[in-house]
Design a protein around this motif. Sequence first.
Motif, PDB file in Angstrom:
ATOM      1  N   SER A   4      23.953-113.437 -26.981  1.00 47.28           N
ATOM      2  CA  SER A   4      25.112-112.757 -26.404  1.00 47.28           C
ATOM      3  C   SER A   4      25.048-111.726 -27.664  1.00 47.28           C
ATOM      4  O   SER A   4      25.452-110.447 -27.158  1.00 47.28           O
ATOM      5  CB  SER A   4      26.213-113.260 -26.011  1.00 47.28           C
ATOM      6  N   ASN A  27      25.032-117.346 -24.963  1.00 47.44           N
ATOM      7  CA  ASN A  27      25.795-117.099 -23.906  1.00 47.44           C
ATOM      8  C   ASN A  27      26.119-118.745 -23.335  1.00 47.44           C
ATOM      9  O   ASN A  27      25.433-119.542 -23.768  1.00 47.44           O
ATOM     10  CB  ASN A  27      24.725-116.531 -22.782  1.00 47.44           C
ATOM     11  N   SER A  28      26.859-118.674 -22.338  1.00 47.75           N
ATOM     12  CA  SER A  28      27.420-119.825 -21.855  1.00 47.75           C
ATOM     13  C   SER A  28      26.094-120.726 -21.059  1.00 47.75           C
ATOM     14  O   SER A  28      25.169-120.034 -20.452  1.00 47.75           O
ATOM     15  CB  SER A  28      28.316-119.632 -20.582  1.00 47.75           C
ATOM     16  N   GLY A  29      25.802-122.073 -21.348  1.00 47.84           N
ATOM     17  CA  GLY A  29      24.967-122.853 -20.889  1.00 47.84           C
ATOM     18  C   GLY A  29      23.557-122.740 -21.374  1.00 47.84           C
ATOM     19  O   GLY A  29      22.752-123.595 -21.073  1.00 47.84           O
ATOM     20  N   GLU A  31      22.081-123.791 -25.580  1.00 46.30           N
ATOM     21  CA  GLU A  31      22.437-124.618 -26.873  1.00 46.30           C
ATOM     22  C   GLU A  31      21.427-124.099 -28.070  1.00 46.30           C
ATOM     23  O   GLU A  31      20.285-123.701 -27.829  1.00 46.30           O
ATOM     24  CB  GLU A  31      22.245-125.946 -26.414  1.00 46.30           C
ATOM     25  N   GLU A  62      31.789-116.510 -31.729  1.00 50.42           N
ATOM     26  CA  GLU A  62      31.652-114.980 -31.349  1.00 50.42           C
ATOM     27  C   GLU A  62      31.577-114.271 -32.564  1.00 50.42           C
ATOM     28  O   GLU A  62      31.883-114.562 -33.860  1.00 50.42           O
ATOM     29  CB  GLU A  62      32.865-114.485 -30.575  1.00 50.42           C
TER      30      GLU A  62
END
Length: 64
Positions: A4, A27-29, A31, A62
């Motif tokens: 991200s 990003n989410s999801g 690894e 972040e």
Amino acid sequence: KQISDSLIVNLELAGGNHFMPLFISLNSGFEFSDALVKEIRTELKNKCSPRHLPDKIIEVPEIP
């Protein structure tokens, strides 16, 4: 898209040495894995140059 955001810094060390870490936020999801590190290093080497390869790739929650 796995990453991200990212930030790379060049730290000047004593004796004229440098340390260049690359911080990445995923990003989410996704690894953080050895395969991802290899993919990042390969892409940087091919699109930029071996000189642009970070000394270490570090996952962070972040980028400020």
